[in-house]
Motif scaffolding. Sequence first.
Motif, PDB file in Angstrom:
ATOM      1  N   ASP A 108      32.015  86.601  62.714  1.00  0.00           N
ATOM      2  CA  ASP A 108      32.511  85.908  61.524  1.00  0.00           C
ATOM      3  C   ASP A 108      32.945  84.498  61.926  1.00  0.00           C
ATOM      4  O   ASP A 108      33.919  84.308  62.662  1.00  0.00           O
ATOM      5  CB  ASP A 108      33.694  86.688  60.939  1.00  0.00           C
ATOM      6  N   LEU A 109      32.222  83.484  61.407  1.00  0.00           N
ATOM      7  CA  LEU A 109      32.479  82.095  61.804  1.00  0.00           C
ATOM      8  C   LEU A 109      33.886  81.642  61.444  1.00  0.00           C
ATOM      9  O   LEU A 109      34.436  80.739  62.077  1.00  0.00           O
ATOM     10  CB  LEU A 109      31.464  81.161  61.129  1.00  0.00           C
TER      11      LEU A 109
ATOM     12  N   THR B 289      25.508  90.457  70.142  1.00  0.00           N
ATOM     13  CA  THR B 289      24.158  90.780  69.693  1.00  0.00           C
ATOM     14  C   THR B 289      23.104  90.178  70.617  1.00  0.00           C
ATOM     15  O   THR B 289      22.150  90.852  71.015  1.00  0.00           O
ATOM     16  CB  THR B 289      23.957  90.244  68.266  1.00  0.00           C
ATOM     17  N   LEU B 290      23.288  88.895  70.966  1.00  0.00           N
ATOM     18  CA  LEU B 290      22.293  88.244  71.820  1.00  0.00           C
ATOM     19  C   LEU B 290      22.277  88.861  73.211  1.00  0.00           C
ATOM     20  O   LEU B 290      21.212  89.030  73.815  1.00  0.00           O
ATOM     21  CB  LEU B 290      22.574  86.736  71.880  1.00  0.00           C
TER      22      LEU B 290
ATOM     23  N   LEU C   4      21.749 100.548  69.012  1.00  0.00           N
ATOM     24  CA  LEU C   4      22.382 101.358  67.977  1.00  0.00           C
ATOM     25  C   LEU C   4      23.300 100.535  67.083  1.00  0.00           C
ATOM     26  O   LEU C   4      23.260 100.646  65.857  1.00  0.00           O
ATOM     27  CB  LEU C   4      23.176 102.497  68.608  1.00  0.00           C
ATOM     28  N   SER C   5      24.161  99.732  67.686  1.00  0.00           N
ATOM     29  CA  SER C   5      25.108  98.949  66.897  1.00  0.00           C
ATOM     30  C   SER C   5      25.782  97.918  67.784  1.00  0.00           C
ATOM     31  O   SER C   5      25.930  98.125  68.990  1.00  0.00           O
ATOM     32  CB  SER C   5      26.173  99.848  66.263  1.00  0.00           C
ATOM     33  N   THR C   6      26.185  96.814  67.206  1.00  0.00           N
ATOM     34  CA  THR C   6      26.979  95.817  67.937  1.00  0.00           C
ATOM     35  C   THR C   6      28.380  95.749  67.334  1.00  0.00           C
ATOM     36  O   THR C   6      29.104  94.777  67.528  1.00  0.00           O
ATOM     37  CB  THR C   6      26.313  94.439  67.884  1.00  0.00           C
ATOM     38  N   TYR C   7      28.752  96.794  66.602  1.00  0.00           N
ATOM     39  CA  TYR C   7      30.049  96.825  65.921  1.00  0.00           C
ATOM     40  C   TYR C   7      30.921  97.987  66.406  1.00  0.00           C
ATOM     41  O   TYR C   7      31.849  98.383  65.703  1.00  0.00           O
ATOM     42  CB  TYR C   7      29.846  96.977  64.417  1.00  0.00           C
ATOM     43  N   ILE C   8      30.596  98.545  67.575  1.00  0.00           N
ATOM     44  CA  ILE C   8      31.298  99.757  68.014  1.00  0.00           C
ATOM     45  C   ILE C   8      32.777  99.469  68.267  1.00  0.00           C
ATOM     46  O   ILE C   8      33.132  98.568  69.010  1.00  0.00           O
ATOM     47  CB  ILE C   8      30.648 100.328  69.284  1.00  0.00           C
ATOM     48  N   GLN C   9      33.623 100.241  67.617  1.00  0.00           N
ATOM     49  CA  GLN C   9      35.058 100.173  67.825  1.00  0.00           C
ATOM     50  C   GLN C   9      35.603 101.591  67.904  1.00  0.00           C
ATOM     51  O   GLN C   9      34.889 102.543  67.670  1.00  0.00           O
ATOM     52  CB  GLN C   9      35.720  99.406  66.679  1.00  0.00           C
TER      53      GLN C   9
ATOM     54  N   GLY D 145      30.999  91.076  64.960  1.00  0.00           N
ATOM     55  CA  GLY D 145      30.457  90.698  63.671  1.00  0.00           C
ATOM     56  C   GLY D 145      30.240  89.200  63.527  1.00  0.00           C
ATOM     57  O   GLY D 145      29.662  88.737  62.557  1.00  0.00           O
TER      58      GLY D 145
ATOM     59  N   ILE E  12      26.269  77.129  64.771  1.00  0.00           N
ATOM     60  CA  ILE E  12      25.258  77.969  65.428  1.00  0.00           C
ATOM     61  C   ILE E  12      25.921  78.875  66.452  1.00  0.00           C
ATOM     62  O   ILE E  12      26.587  78.395  67.367  1.00  0.00           O
ATOM     63  CB  ILE E  12      24.220  77.108  66.183  1.00  0.00           C
ATOM     64  N   ILE E  13      25.686  80.168  66.278  1.00  0.00           N
ATOM     65  CA  ILE E  13      26.134  81.118  67.293  1.00  0.00           C
ATOM     66  C   ILE E  13      25.146  81.045  68.455  1.00  0.00           C
ATOM     67  O   ILE E  13      23.988  81.448  68.304  1.00  0.00           O
ATOM     68  CB  ILE E  13      26.152  82.555  66.732  1.00  0.00           C
ATOM     69  N   ILE E  14      25.566  80.519  69.581  1.00  0.00           N
ATOM     70  CA  ILE E  14      24.635  80.412  70.716  1.00  0.00           C
ATOM     71  C   ILE E  14      24.802  81.570  71.690  1.00  0.00           C
ATOM     72  O   ILE E  14      23.930  81.810  72.523  1.00  0.00           O
ATOM     73  CB  ILE E  14      24.789  79.064  71.460  1.00  0.00           C
TER      74      ILE E  14
END
Lengths: 488, 488
Positions: free
Chosen positions: B252-253, B323-324, B343-348, B250, B317-319
């Motif tokens: 979160d910074l 997701t990337l 589909l998702s980048t939050y799979i847990q 996610g 900045i998320i480099i």
Amino acid sequence: MPPRRPLLPSIPGRNKTFATQAPEPKEIIETGRLRVCVVEDTRMNQLLHLRAVASQLQQAALEAVDPAEAVYQAITRVGDQILIDEHAYPLRDFDRVFIAGVGKAAVPMADAVAEVLRDQLSRGIVITRYHHIDRSLASSIRVYEAGHPVPDENSVIATRDLVDLLRQATPRDLIFGAISGGGSALMTLPAEGLTLIDLQATTQLLLRAGATIHQINAIRKHLDLIKGGGLARLANGATIVSLILSDVIGDDLSVIASGPTAPDPSTFAEAWQAIAQFDLIDQLPAAVRARLELGRAGQLPDTPKPGDAIFDRVQNIIIGSNTLAAQAAEAIAKKLNFNTLLLSTYIQGEAREVAQVAAAIAREIVQFDRPIQRPACVIWGGETTVTLKGHGLGGRNQELALAAALAIDGLPNTLIVALGTDGTDGPTDAAGAIASGDTLARARNMSLDARAYLADNDAYHFFQPLGDLIMTGPTNTNVNDLLFLLVV
Amino acid sequence: MPPRRPLLPSIPGRNKTFATQAPEPKEIIETGRLRVCVVEDTRMNQLLHLRAVASQLQQAALEAVDPAEAVYQAITRVGDQILIDEHAYPLRDFDRVFIAGVGKAAVPMADAVAEVLRDQLSRGIVITRYHHIDRSLASSIRVYEAGHPVPDENSVIATRDLVDLLRQATPRDLIFGAISGGGSALMTLPAEGLTLIDLQATTQLLLRAGATIHQINAIRKHLDLIKGGGLARLANGATIVSLILSDVIGDDLSVIASGPTAPDPSTFAEAWQAIAQFDLIDQLPAAVRARLELGRAGQLPDTPKPGDAIFDRVQNIIIGSNTLAAQAAEAIAKKLNFNTLLLSTYIQGEAREVAQVAAAIAREIVQFDRPIQRPACVIWGGETTVTLKGHGLGGRNQELALAAALAIDGLPNTLIVALGTDGTDGPTDAAGAIASGDTLARARNMSLDARAYLADNDAYHFFQPLGDLIMTGPTNTNVNDLLFLLVV
């Protein structure tokens, strides 16, 4: 390279001030059978809107797999012809028309077939579960009640009567099968020399030894005359149209109700191999062992296989299934202008873990409008499992919804509905439950600790005071479970 | 109504005769860096092809989040200007340019920043994990090694040196942050009057009491001067450009490396509430209790909050992120003419259960060409967990692949790759593993019992003899895990 930009935290702070009272509607729209209240565009109101949408999807899905409705959708009488898919069955070509119904939904299915046939029905036999006779059938149909999930003597008596009917059939007869879940127990005819007790003892041995359901099915089909294509074989070359309501993930025709009208890919050799693998040869009832040994030696005919000429005159049609229910819900969602994704109808796994995946997709939609853009409706079907550790009340759908509520806590404008299509999720009177981004906030206001309820497998008592149980009553159908994820 | 038609069993019989030797290629195509052998169109060859495709996706994903590559992609020097996204930083506007690097990838990130800055770099401090210095840095950069995952005295010494640097900064200076996972332990500066031991004792108390990671983070940020926006606050109004490689689902910074340059939404009040909730007030180290009491009473400044003027001159900045990486893999899949679904980048969730969902999607594609048509590439990201019950060797990705292999047994032309982007999945030298519809058939030929290996959490020793472990070596980056599902 994709564009890079600072990403803000994806989960807004928990909003503890949600109203629990519905606001005044600005406008009321009639969509189908449901009145949708259009209210101010606030988070609360979005959730109310999503509940109304979910209710519509649920209704459409259940209607699509209602046993009688599914029959009416599948077969039509036009003049002298019965039309099914691209097939036409002119009734004048047949001497007699029979119904062979079995399963939990056999009564409404057989009733609908009789309704379509009208005066052309000669005779019928229907075998269903105790207390599952919800209407009176045509006088030409004899109805039996029998044991489920464990077969009993009534299963055998009823099946024997059905077999008598089949044995009177000729190639000039037409038989309508009306087959639904539960048929494996309700319809059984131990092979010559075997008793019901032999069959049950064998199943128990296999279960205790850790055999797979695939192995157990292979053995049972080789000890029983009606399973594994047996019904079709006993019908003396009559034409068979088998209308099937599938409660099996993947709709394997040879598995639903043990496939009485379907080819059986399993063999005596496989059955014997499973017995040998678990070292059960010496423990088998003598008659069972004798039959399997004869079969393995090629001295008994095996079950009819794919490609067998018997099936030239058999049409198996899935008239209701998880897929059809999911597709019906998807069609309504599209009509309501949702972007839709029917992800899978094969979902399995531990309910609370599978819930994490639903939540992960919800987060992706909220954060990235991906895999589909809002307003988004993701649908899946299947059947999860629950490993019981606590002592609470619930079912797999309620447990999934509770785990989902924890995982989407605070996520805006997000609703997840987990629904058992039979209307009775686990040993409860609920069909499932509704989770939304505000569920935990509302629960905290009522001092309900979601984690504690989940740990105790007590989803029913968590959702009940919130008013978030889904109460459909028994639906008389079963095509496993559905999940709707809505995000606006 | 959707069309109704008989559905055949969806899973073809297990094919036990797969060749394990590669056939002769008909043609060899160079796509990017990888040679793809084009062979006869048989099931075996399709799987070989899918392995080559998966390898390309993996390479693209890992390249996209390589720490140095990510810096080069994010910042460019054109003449006197450093260009980042839509921002330009003219170097002549600043007296000095500093680097503050922290995390497991701090060395390659700081090196890349120094490379871009060239002669304009004034000074830098880098704090990384022991044995994570893989190259020599510019002489103006001082590198520290410190404890991870438990901070040690070197963490404090290094952080103190960094804070000294920050305290010398002025509003006419520019500071490049180079932040990656591990920063929470590597960079710590106990608040006045507190010791590292006080902090550790507090964390231990909270863990044992069952506090959530969210609560523990809130408390730690209020006992430490550098976390929760502390780095930004200590920099005297210097301009800060923080380049961040995210190992947090996610992104979160405020969570990545405890958010040294990000606003902190958590408060002293929240920290105190958590302590009170678990009844730990009397057990806290005296100095910790005193600080939290003062803070709660409003007698200490809270951490800088969203909207605080400090952040007017901070660009986070998320480099590099999950997701990337996932998007980079998707782009290659599209180039290879696959239909794609991110589909998702939050799979847990529990690895073996989440694997069921991947298998369910595979079955849906094979049976219905849904949710996307073949050739299909479904990608997801996240991080699963494993509840250890056995004593084998493995990691969450290998375990997911093993459970997936069981669940897709016999499914044609289907490949699932589970990959840890850091290259070391669990305590192993493998990054993950590959499952395909023929995995179990090949395993049976080698007398490997997949169920037994899964029960013993021993995926490594299952996949090793099959040659299906993914060996990348340490990648020096970490953006959690990826899954590729390919079906042709």
